[in-house]
Motif scaffolding. Structure first.
Motif, PDB file in Angstrom:
ATOM      1  N   VAL A 171       0.872  -1.179   0.000  1.00  0.00           N
ATOM      2  CA  VAL A 171       0.000   0.000   0.000  1.00  0.00           C
ATOM      3  C   VAL A 171       0.910   1.231   0.000  1.00  0.00           C
ATOM      4  N   GLY A 172       0.793   2.052  -1.032  1.00  0.00           N
ATOM      5  CA  GLY A 172       1.675   3.219  -1.207  1.00  0.00           C
ATOM      6  C   GLY A 172       2.570   2.993  -2.410  1.00  0.00           C
ATOM      7  N   ILE A 224      10.346   5.902  -3.258  1.00  0.00           N
ATOM      8  CA  ILE A 224      11.367   5.413  -2.315  1.00  0.00           C
ATOM      9  C   ILE A 224      10.975   4.102  -1.632  1.00  0.00           C
ATOM     10  N   VAL A 225       9.670   3.796  -1.578  1.00  0.00           N
ATOM     11  CA  VAL A 225       9.276   2.541  -0.936  1.00  0.00           C
ATOM     12  C   VAL A 225       8.437   1.660  -1.874  1.00  0.00           C
ATOM     13  N   SER A 276      -3.665   5.694  -3.396  1.00  0.00           N
ATOM     14  CA  SER A 276      -4.785   6.537  -2.957  1.00  0.00           C
ATOM     15  C   SER A 276      -6.034   6.381  -3.832  1.00  0.00           C
ATOM     16  N   ALA A 302       3.008   1.550   3.350  1.00  0.00           N
ATOM     17  CA  ALA A 302       3.924   2.710   3.323  1.00  0.00           C
ATOM     18  C   ALA A 302       3.118   3.911   2.850  1.00  0.00           C
ATOM     19  N   GLY A 308       1.590   6.578   5.557  1.00  0.00           N
ATOM     20  CA  GLY A 308       1.717   7.740   6.442  1.00  0.00           C
ATOM     21  C   GLY A 308       0.371   8.165   6.994  1.00  0.00           C
ATOM     22  N   VAL A 338       5.605   0.236   7.340  1.00  0.00           N
ATOM     23  CA  VAL A 338       6.675   1.184   7.017  1.00  0.00           C
ATOM     24  C   VAL A 338       6.338   2.592   7.528  1.00  0.00           C
ATOM     25  N   GLY A 339       5.068   2.863   7.681  1.00  0.00           N
ATOM     26  CA  GLY A 339       4.603   4.211   8.032  1.00  0.00           C
ATOM     27  C   GLY A 339       5.223   4.748   9.319  1.00  0.00           C
ATOM     28  N   ILE A 340       5.464   6.051   9.324  1.00  0.00           N
ATOM     29  CA  ILE A 340       5.933   6.724  10.543  1.00  0.00           C
ATOM     30  C   ILE A 340       5.039   7.943  10.735  1.00  0.00           C
ATOM     31  N   ASN A 341       4.235   7.912  11.757  1.00  0.00           N
ATOM     32  CA  ASN A 341       3.314   9.026  12.026  1.00  0.00           C
ATOM     33  C   ASN A 341       3.528   9.518  13.451  1.00  0.00           C
ATOM     34  N   GLY A 396      12.394   0.910  10.249  1.00  0.00           N
ATOM     35  CA  GLY A 396      13.285   2.070  10.342  1.00  0.00           C
ATOM     36  C   GLY A 396      14.753   1.700  10.539  1.00  0.00           C
TER      37      GLY A 396
HETATM   38  P1  NAD Z   1       4.627   9.239   0.175  1.00  0.00           P
HETATM   39  O1  NAD Z   1       4.323  10.055   1.388  1.00  0.00           O
HETATM   40  O2  NAD Z   1       5.442   9.810  -0.917  1.00  0.00           O
HETATM   41  O3  NAD Z   1       3.279   8.716  -0.488  1.00  0.00           O
HETATM   42  C1  NAD Z   1       2.260   8.074   0.219  1.00  0.00           C
HETATM   43  C2  NAD Z   1       1.638   7.001  -0.649  1.00  0.00           C
HETATM   44  O4  NAD Z   1       0.459   6.544   0.007  1.00  0.00           O
HETATM   45  C3  NAD Z   1       1.198   7.491  -2.036  1.00  0.00           C
HETATM   46  O5  NAD Z   1       1.705   6.585  -2.985  1.00  0.00           O
HETATM   47  C4  NAD Z   1      -0.335   7.442  -2.002  1.00  0.00           C
HETATM   48  O6  NAD Z   1      -0.892   7.016  -3.245  1.00  0.00           O
HETATM   49  C5  NAD Z   1      -0.609   6.423  -0.924  1.00  0.00           C
HETATM   50  N1  NAD Z   1      -1.848   6.697  -0.208  1.00  0.00           N
HETATM   51  C6  NAD Z   1      -2.263   7.868   0.340  1.00  0.00           C
HETATM   52  N2  NAD Z   1      -3.465   7.728   0.944  1.00  0.00           N
HETATM   53  C7  NAD Z   1      -3.835   6.443   0.743  1.00  0.00           C
HETATM   54  C8  NAD Z   1      -4.955   5.687   1.109  1.00  0.00           C
HETATM   55  N3  NAD Z   1      -5.961   6.234   1.817  1.00  0.00           N
HETATM   56  N4  NAD Z   1      -5.004   4.398   0.749  1.00  0.00           N
HETATM   57  C9  NAD Z   1      -3.997   3.827   0.048  1.00  0.00           C
HETATM   58  N5  NAD Z   1      -2.884   4.496  -0.310  1.00  0.00           N
HETATM   59  C10 NAD Z   1      -2.805   5.785   0.015  1.00  0.00           C
HETATM   60  O7  NAD Z   1       5.246   7.845   0.626  1.00  0.00           O
HETATM   61  P2  NAD Z   1       6.617   7.504   1.354  1.00  0.00           P
HETATM   62  O8  NAD Z   1       7.608   8.572   1.167  1.00  0.00           O
HETATM   63  O9  NAD Z   1       6.901   6.113   0.902  1.00  0.00           O
HETATM   64  O10 NAD Z   1       6.223   7.500   2.905  1.00  0.00           O
HETATM   65  C11 NAD Z   1       5.157   6.722   3.404  1.00  0.00           C
HETATM   66  C12 NAD Z   1       5.288   6.534   4.895  1.00  0.00           C
HETATM   67  O11 NAD Z   1       6.414   5.711   5.152  1.00  0.00           O
HETATM   68  C13 NAD Z   1       5.529   7.828   5.681  1.00  0.00           C
HETATM   69  O12 NAD Z   1       4.892   7.702   6.923  1.00  0.00           O
HETATM   70  C14 NAD Z   1       7.028   7.858   5.847  1.00  0.00           C
HETATM   71  O13 NAD Z   1       7.415   8.581   6.985  1.00  0.00           O
HETATM   72  C15 NAD Z   1       7.320   6.383   6.013  1.00  0.00           C
HETATM   73  N6  NAD Z   1       8.679   5.966   5.636  1.00  0.00           N
HETATM   74  C16 NAD Z   1       9.339   5.179   6.513  1.00  0.00           C
HETATM   75  C17 NAD Z   1      10.589   4.697   6.183  1.00  0.00           C
HETATM   76  C18 NAD Z   1      11.290   3.804   7.156  1.00  0.00           C
HETATM   77  O14 NAD Z   1      12.478   3.561   7.009  1.00  0.00           O
HETATM   78  N7  NAD Z   1      10.588   3.238   8.127  1.00  0.00           N
HETATM   79  C19 NAD Z   1      11.191   5.027   4.968  1.00  0.00           C
HETATM   80  C20 NAD Z   1      10.475   5.818   4.074  1.00  0.00           C
HETATM   81  C21 NAD Z   1       9.196   6.275   4.410  1.00  0.00           C
END
Ligand code: NAD
Length: 297
Positions: free
Chosen positions: A163-164, A168-169, A193, A211, A213, A232-235, A271
């Motif tokens: 998901v996402g 980068i992910v 999304s 991934a 957020g 993967v999400g960080i909130n 992380g």
């Molecule tokens: P991003 O913020 O660039 O994009 C978010 C993605 O989520 C988009 O592709 C979007 O289409 C999708 N999305 C949004 N709302 C949605 C929904 N309701 N249902 C399904 N998909 C939806 O993505 P990112 O940079 O990969 O970051 C995502 C999260 O991962 C953030 O919380 C970030 O902090 C975290 N992150 C963590 C690490 C780690 O090492 N743990 C590394 C990178 C990112």
């Protein structure tokens, strides 16, 4: 019992596994060195950069912390990267996100020499990954692949729902996991999304990776019994503690852990793996640049 995957422990294993590689390089007179370039004044970015610097130092690697005034002309960043590309003692270059609005992101990604592009975002390295012959695997997707391997979870033939779709992910992870390769061979669905009925996808998945957020985007009702959940999400959410906040992922951990067979916590899951794989790529890059045979974990 649910396996709560300890990302800190697996990352420590990876770091320990890199010690031989660092030693082999030093025997050959090479100290693997990462240069981070920071061109913003965000506290979070500065924290990420200093953690990466510290990680390198703890492993006996070199680390260079380059700071550029966010108001400086874009050319200052490009000149800095060009200099780092030329330097023989710098093996990995990472431009910390975000750069200011007056700096073209695409140009930054293309500016880092592909052989030093330890983030693996350069179009040449993205192309190599998509083609199934990665030079470097991007750090977060590679970290997830290592976590699965470490826990004895083979994606081969499994339904993996990511998901996402970020560059980068989500996208590189999809590319990594559907390749015909060990630790991959999965059937991958990439949700985002605009996906209709997200739960219909996640419910049929053997492995769910989120991934996005968004706190609590995924709960137990969206998961199948015994699936694997990688969060993967960080909130940041408000909390009654000294900092005034705590970190949480995209998954409602308490409910999901009753259904999943294995799950990563936030913090302490993906992380630490992302950070470990940056070290991995830097050691690999140094070996390739100096023609030293480097053992990698
Ligand atoms: P991003 O913020 O660039 O994009 C978010 C993605 O989520 C988009 O592709 C979007 O289409 C999708 N999305 C949004 N709302 C949605 C929904 N309701 N249902 C399904 N998909 C939806 O993505 P990112 O940079 O990969 O970051 C995502 C999260 O991962 C953030 O919380 C970030 O902090 C975290 N992150 C963590 C690490 C780690 O090492 N743990 C590394 C990178 C990112």
């Amino acid at each position: 019992m649910t396996n709560v995957i300890d990302g800190n422990a697996v990352a420590a294993d990876v770091r320990a596994g890199l010690e031989d590689g660092v030693a082999a390089l030093k025997d050959a007179g090479v100290t693997p060195r990462l240069a981070t370039v920071l061109m913003n004044d965000k506290q979070a970015s500065a924290t990420y950069v200093s953690m990466k610097q510290r990680d390198c130092e703890e492993l006996g690697m070199g680390a260079e912390d380059v700071r550029i005034d966010p108001d400086a002309p874009a050319e200052e960043l490009f000149d800095t990267v060009a200099d780092l590309n030329e330097r023989e003692d710098v093996h990995g270059i990472l431009v910390q996100d975000p750069t200011p609005d007056h700096v073209d992101d695409e140009r930054v990604t293309a500016a880092v020499a592909p052989r030093k592009d330890v983030d693996a975002f350069h179009p040449e390295n993205v192309g190599k990954l998509v083609g199934g012959n990665p030079r470097f695997k991007p750090c977060t997707p590679h970290g997830i692949q290592k976590l699965l391997e470490h826990e004895g979870i083979d994606p081969e033939g499994k339904d993996v729902v990511i998901v996402g779709r970020s560059k980068i992910v989500g996208k590189p992870l999809a590319n990594l996991l559907f390749q015909k390769a060990p630790g991959a061979n999965a059937t991958v669905t990439l949700c985002h999304s605009r996906t209709r009925d997200l739960a219909a996808h996640t419910r049929r998945a053997d492995i769910v990776v989120s991934a996005v957020g968004i706190e609590d985007l995924i709960d137990a009702s969206m998961l199948s019994e015994g699936c694997v959940v990688i969060d993967v999400g960080i909130n940041r959410v408000d909390a009654d503690n000294e900092k005034g906040y705590r970190l949480t992922g995209d998954v409602d951990f308490e409910s999901a852990k009753e259904t999943a067979s294995a799950i990563t916590p936030v913090p302490g899951g993906v992380g630490p793996m992302t950070r470990a794989m940056l070290l991995y790529n830097t050691v690999k890059a140094a070996g390739e640049q100096h023609d030293v045979d480097v053992p990698l974990p």
